[in-house]
Motif scaffolding. Sequence first.
Motif, PDB file in Angstrom:
ATOM      1  N   ARG A   1      45.554  40.879  44.366  1.00 59.43           N
ATOM      2  CA  ARG A   1      45.281  42.327  44.300  1.00 59.43           C
ATOM      3  C   ARG A   1      44.009  42.708  45.047  1.00 59.43           C
ATOM      4  O   ARG A   1      43.871  43.858  45.471  1.00 59.43           O
ATOM      5  CB  ARG A   1      45.160  42.757  42.837  1.00 59.43           C
TER       6      ARG A   1
ATOM      7  N   SER B   1      40.961  39.055  42.140  1.00 60.38           N
ATOM      8  CA  SER B   1      42.364  38.651  42.214  1.00 60.38           C
ATOM      9  C   SER B   1      42.713  38.231  43.637  1.00 60.38           C
ATOM     10  O   SER B   1      42.458  38.972  44.587  1.00 60.38           O
ATOM     11  CB  SER B   1      43.259  39.820  41.774  1.00 60.38           C
TER      12      SER B   1
ATOM     13  N   GLY C   1      41.339  36.212  37.266  1.00 63.18           N
ATOM     14  CA  GLY C   1      42.226  37.091  38.006  1.00 63.18           C
ATOM     15  C   GLY C   1      42.358  38.481  37.435  1.00 63.18           C
ATOM     16  O   GLY C   1      42.685  39.424  38.151  1.00 63.18           O
ATOM     17  N   SER C   2      42.095  38.605  36.130  1.00 66.76           N
ATOM     18  CA  SER C   2      42.212  39.912  35.476  1.00 66.76           C
ATOM     19  C   SER C   2      41.324  39.917  34.239  1.00 66.76           C
ATOM     20  O   SER C   2      41.065  38.853  33.657  1.00 66.76           O
ATOM     21  CB  SER C   2      43.670  40.153  35.062  1.00 66.76           C
ATOM     22  N   ASP C   3      40.920  41.103  33.830  1.00 67.76           N
ATOM     23  CA  ASP C   3      40.148  41.161  32.585  1.00 67.76           C
ATOM     24  C   ASP C   3      41.018  40.770  31.383  1.00 67.76           C
ATOM     25  O   ASP C   3      40.508  40.409  30.330  1.00 67.76           O
ATOM     26  CB  ASP C   3      39.495  42.534  32.385  1.00 67.76           C
ATOM     27  N   SER C   4      42.343  40.807  31.564  1.00 67.81           N
ATOM     28  CA  SER C   4      43.220  40.370  30.469  1.00 67.81           C
ATOM     29  C   SER C   4      43.108  38.860  30.226  1.00 67.81           C
ATOM     30  O   SER C   4      43.564  38.360  29.199  1.00 67.81           O
ATOM     31  CB  SER C   4      44.680  40.748  30.754  1.00 67.81           C
ATOM     32  N   ASP C   5      42.505  38.135  31.159  1.00 68.65           N
ATOM     33  CA  ASP C   5      42.294  36.687  30.971  1.00 68.65           C
ATOM     34  C   ASP C   5      41.075  36.405  30.088  1.00 68.65           C
ATOM     35  O   ASP C   5      40.903  35.269  29.629  1.00 68.65           O
ATOM     36  CB  ASP C   5      42.071  35.991  32.326  1.00 68.65           C
TER      37      ASP C   5
ATOM     38  N   ALA D   1      43.224  31.866  36.451  1.00 72.17           N
ATOM     39  CA  ALA D   1      44.236  32.896  36.683  1.00 72.17           C
ATOM     40  C   ALA D   1      45.563  32.437  36.087  1.00 72.17           C
ATOM     41  O   ALA D   1      45.780  31.242  35.865  1.00 72.17           O
ATOM     42  CB  ALA D   1      44.397  33.177  38.179  1.00 72.17           C
TER      43      ALA D   1
ATOM     44  N   VAL E   1      35.685  39.608  37.951  1.00 74.02           N
ATOM     45  CA  VAL E   1      37.147  39.680  38.026  1.00 74.02           C
ATOM     46  C   VAL E   1      37.515  39.813  39.494  1.00 74.02           C
ATOM     47  O   VAL E   1      37.094  40.763  40.167  1.00 74.02           O
ATOM     48  CB  VAL E   1      37.695  40.886  37.227  1.00 74.02           C
TER      49      VAL E   1
END
Length: 179
Positions: free
Chosen positions: A54, A51, A23-27, A78, A49
């Motif tokens: 988003r 979402s 869901g995000s590069d922060s994952d 996610a 990535v």
Amino acid sequence: MTDAKNSDRNSPAGNPIGSVVMGSDSDLPKRKGCLETLGQFGVPFEVDVISAHRTPDRAHEFASSAEERGIRVVIAAAGGAAHLAGVLASLTTLPVIGVPISSSALHGVDALYATVQMPPGVPVATVGVDASKNAAILATQILAGADPALREKLKNYKAQMARSVQEKSRKLKESLGPQ
Ligand code: RP5
């Protein structure tokens, strides 16, 4: 190793048959085990990535075209209200493995419930919170149904795991001395 920011067509060599989406590069830090394990089994995969909230249009486009692009299994991770795996599963007949990520204030319980609790007819094979390595092994097992070489690698992997537990048992008994 694969970098989600260089998203299309990652590794190992060959046309991707596995798709790792998050869901995000922060994952990404919580996905490393997945990428490494697929690499160890030699499964060609792509990383992206996407979402569900988003970039909903991208999620639809990805899932609708995955099969014709040669993808055979999708691993979707996610956090928070994690609808990514479920949305992708609603748009493809490919098996979708969901990985709830512990990125929110609820430490992944929210993502677990959102990922696992799908309506009848649209399954998501959900692994544990942040269980990226298990997701990769399950994906490899799904792919191995049509690939004897992958089955052999999985058998070797399990045999190695068993040897490693036996070795731990031996060392533990040795360290405790005679009982
Ligand atoms: C989820 O929201 C993502 O999968 C991630 O776990 C979380 C936070 O995303 P960022 O705000 O860091 O992009 O959709």
